[in-house]
Motif scaffolding. Structure first.
Motif, mmCIF file in Angstrom:
data_model
loop_
_atom_site.group_PDB
_atom_site.id
_atom_site.type_symbol
_atom_site.label_atom_id
_atom_site.label_comp_id
_atom_site.label_asym_id
_atom_site.label_seq_id
_atom_site.Cartn_x
_atom_site.Cartn_y
_atom_site.Cartn_z
ATOM 1 N N ARG A 183 1.092 -1.095 -0.164
ATOM 2 C CA ARG A 183 -0.460 -0.231 -0.163
ATOM 3 C C ARG A 183 0.947 1.435 -0.205
ATOM 4 N NH1 ARG A 183 -1.905 3.852 3.327
ATOM 5 N NH2 ARG A 183 -0.564 3.098 5.113
ATOM 6 N N GLU A 187 1.470 3.939 -3.520
ATOM 7 C CA GLU A 187 0.567 5.680 -2.598
ATOM 8 C C GLU A 187 1.950 6.248 -2.845
ATOM 9 O OE1 GLU A 187 -0.808 5.042 1.116
ATOM 10 O OE2 GLU A 187 -2.868 4.720 0.665
ATOM 11 N N ALA A 388 -6.722 1.074 -2.626
ATOM 12 C CA ALA A 388 -5.939 1.084 -2.100
ATOM 13 C C ALA A 388 -6.016 0.493 -0.329
ATOM 14 C CB ALA A 388 -4.525 1.821 -2.100
ATOM 15 N N ALA A 392 -5.211 -2.820 1.516
ATOM 16 C CA ALA A 392 -4.711 -3.133 2.829
ATOM 17 C C ALA A 392 -5.118 -3.726 3.971
ATOM 18 C CB ALA A 392 -3.458 -2.616 3.197
ATOM 19 N N ILE A 526 -3.074 -2.295 -5.340
ATOM 20 C CA ILE A 526 -1.871 -3.181 -4.559
ATOM 21 C C ILE A 526 -1.175 -3.902 -5.233
ATOM 22 C CG2 ILE A 526 -2.509 -1.011 -3.108
ATOM 23 C CD1 ILE A 526 -2.452 -3.625 -0.945
#
Length: 584
Positions: A183, A187, A388, A392, A526
């Motif tokens: 993640r 990001e 995301a 996660a 992800i």
């Protein structure tokens, strides 16, 4: 019985270049005369397979767990996948000469151990009597990319096999740790080529692999070639699962072997299992449950196979035909002469809508006639973080990654979270029970206004209570719509035909009142390499290169987009049942 197995550690196996592999030998003193011998060649340290070794040794087969070159106590340097063919060939011929072996050698193993069996078999060792490749990957088909889209998972795997010792605790037992790592990288918007360093394990292997982003000569060296398959005549038992992450590779090996060596004895078993379940079936995994018949004793099947192919035993009673497949929902096994013969008919359901297919309620339709009306569209901005944080948080130690875009086959959270940024189509409720068995296919007429983008396509069963089950998944990078070995960037704004033909195999009895859901959207996850849509080298691109793409899907008479549903063969009870019912 297992207590009477004798274990000998540190057996040294000489290879042709002077390197020695380290093995642990398991033998039963109760079977003193020479017997067929079995070995597994593994990068996961031999003790991982202690239980299997004890089982086969207690049943009279000398069994060796052999660490691959550069792992455990084996000498040399580890190069994933590339070294196993010749090393394995040397192990076969060395083992055949040992006093406890009668000259007949078999291999055992799943995943990497399944791949090794194909690698060794292609070199035709004279004393190799049979192989049983389980969940065997085919490089560049399901490892370490699918349809030329890479998996971040590959860095996690490389961490497992870095150095000589086992890294099994961090690899297997800390799903949340890896999900959070993926993640944070997702990001960050950093180039995919920096993933290994970002995760703390700079890897020359990772850099080498991502420098070859498409199928071609580089990846061909890892897999048997057609001429190799044509010469493999030993009996083969291939085992995979409906939700096995290496199912695409296992079935690629199977197809290519039976195509090039049509008279070689090759049996195929496709069970109701995920990747780990192809070794030890599990009653529950990823939100679904398997019936009693699916809890097949696979060790017993292996044992009976080895007895049949190496010791003049009877043919395993389970293998009633060359192909055995499990029908989930019906919770029973069926049989066919070939993989393709499982499917009686591929029935087209045409996409249609009134231009509102981006919503789940009031979505587009899957109908029996060619659709019409306005095209559907969605916007995809790669700068958007999508799901995301959600992904996660949905960690599962029995995860299905990387082949499937979810860790729970029944969870609809991600589908609803993506509403408005994807296209959704539903069929009408089925008017009777129907077996869906085989491979879905989607023909979609799509226009994009950027040189490239990635698509994910999922097919679900939605029952009459609204519960969901993921049936199958496919993905595509637009630049490879014509050929996985050649990229062609999109340079026109008109709709182009996209053929999604690499869905995973599924077999399920879908009950009356259920319907199908088709979801088409961006592959913004992800668990997949991010494509920033600019048309550059994807591994080099970062968020600075991101371009928003408008995706339009057409479904009129000039552009008949359709989902092809594989209907299973009818089970004939008499002349009155000799044709398929019109259920779709």
């Amino acid at each position: 019985m297992q207590a009477r197995v004798h274990v000998q550690w540190g057996v040294k196996i000489p290879l042709r270049d002077g390197i020695h592999l380290s093995a642990t030998l398991y033998r039963s003193p109760a079977h003193c005369d020479p017997k067929p011998a079995i070995f597994t060649l593994t990068p996961y340290i031999g003790q991982t397979f202690h239980d299997q070794a004890m089982y086969f040794a207690s049943h009279g087969y000398p069994f060796l767990t052999v660490d691959v070159r550069g792992r455990g106590d084996s000498e040399g340097a580890f190069r994933p996948f590339i070294q196993e063919a010749q090393d394995g060939q040397d192990v076969v011929e060395w083992l055949a000469q040992q006093a406890y072996c009668n000259g007949r050698v078999a291999m055992w193993g799943g995943s990497y151990g399944g791949y090794n069996q194909w690698s060794v078999a292609k070199l035709l060792p004279p004393h190799l009597a049979t192989i049983v490749p389980v969940a065997a990957p085919y490089l560049a088909v399901d490892v370490w990319m699918r349809n030329n889209i890479c998996y971040p998972y590959l860095v996690r795997w490389l961490t497992l096999v870095t150095g000589r010792a086992s890294q099994d605790k961090i690899f297997w037992n800390d799903e949340a740790f890896w999900a959070e790592k993926f993640r944070l990288f997702f990001e960050s918007g950093a180039p995919f080529k920096t993933l290994d360093s970002a995760l703390g394990n700079p890897s020359a292997t990772f850099k080498e692999w991502i420098s070859h982003p498409q199928q071609g000569d580089y990846w061909d060296q890892f897999n048997p070639r057609p001429e190799d398959y044509s010469k493999i005549t030993v009996p083969i038992l291939t085992i995979t699962g409906i939700y096995d992450s290496d199912q695409p590779g296992a079935l690629m090996h199977y197809r290519r072997h039976v195509q090039n060596a049509p008279h070689a004895p090759h049996y195929l078993v496709i069970g109701p299992w995920h990747h780990a379940g192809t070794r030890v079936p599990q009653r529950r995994f990823a939100g679904t449950e398997v019936g009693d018949a699916g809890m097949l004793d696979l060790q017993r099947l292996h044992l009976e196979w080895y007895a049949w192919t190496m010791s003049s035993g009877p043919k395993p009673s389970f293998l009633r035909a060359p192909v055995a497949y499990y029908v989930m929902g019906a919770e029973r096994w069926r049989y066919a002469g070939t993989l393709d013969a499982i499917t009686a008919e591929s029935k087209p359901l045409y996409l249609s809508s009134r231009g509102v297919a981006s919503r789940i309620d009031g979505s587009g339709e899957l109908i029996s006639e060619v659709g019409n009306g306005a095209e559907d569209e969605y916007l995809y901005d790669p700068r958007h973080l999508g799901c995301a944080p959600l992904e996660a948080s949905l960690t599962d130690p029995l995860c299905l990654r990387p082949t499937f875009p979810t860790e729970n086959l029944r969870d609809q959270t991600r589908v609803y979270a993506m509403e408005g940024n994807q296209l959704v189509y539903h069929s009408a409720p089925f008017d009777s029970d129907v077996e869906i068995s085989g491979f879905f296919k989607l023909t979609a007429w799509i226009a994009i206004d950027q040189p490239d983008t990635d698509f994910g396509v999922s097919v679900y069963e939605i029952d009459d209570r609204g519960s969901s089950l993921l049936l199958t998944f496919d993905c595509m990078r637009a630049r490879y719509r014509e050929d996985l070995r050649r990229e062609v960037l999109v340079s026109v704004s008109k709709p182009l035909r996209y053929e999604f033909e690499r869905f995973t195999f599924v077999s399920r009895l879908v009950m009356k009142g259920s319907r199908l859901r088709l979801v088409i959207g961006p592959l913004n996850s992800i668990h997949f390499q991010k494509n920033y849509n600019s048309g550059g080298v994807v591994a080099d691109e970062s968020i600075e290169d991101a371009r928003t793409v408008k995706v339009k899907l057409f479904h009129d008479s000039a552009h008949p987009s359709a989902l092809y549903v594989p209907l299973g063969q009818p089970e004939f009870a008499g002349p009155e049942t000799s044709r398929l019912p019109e259920v779709l």
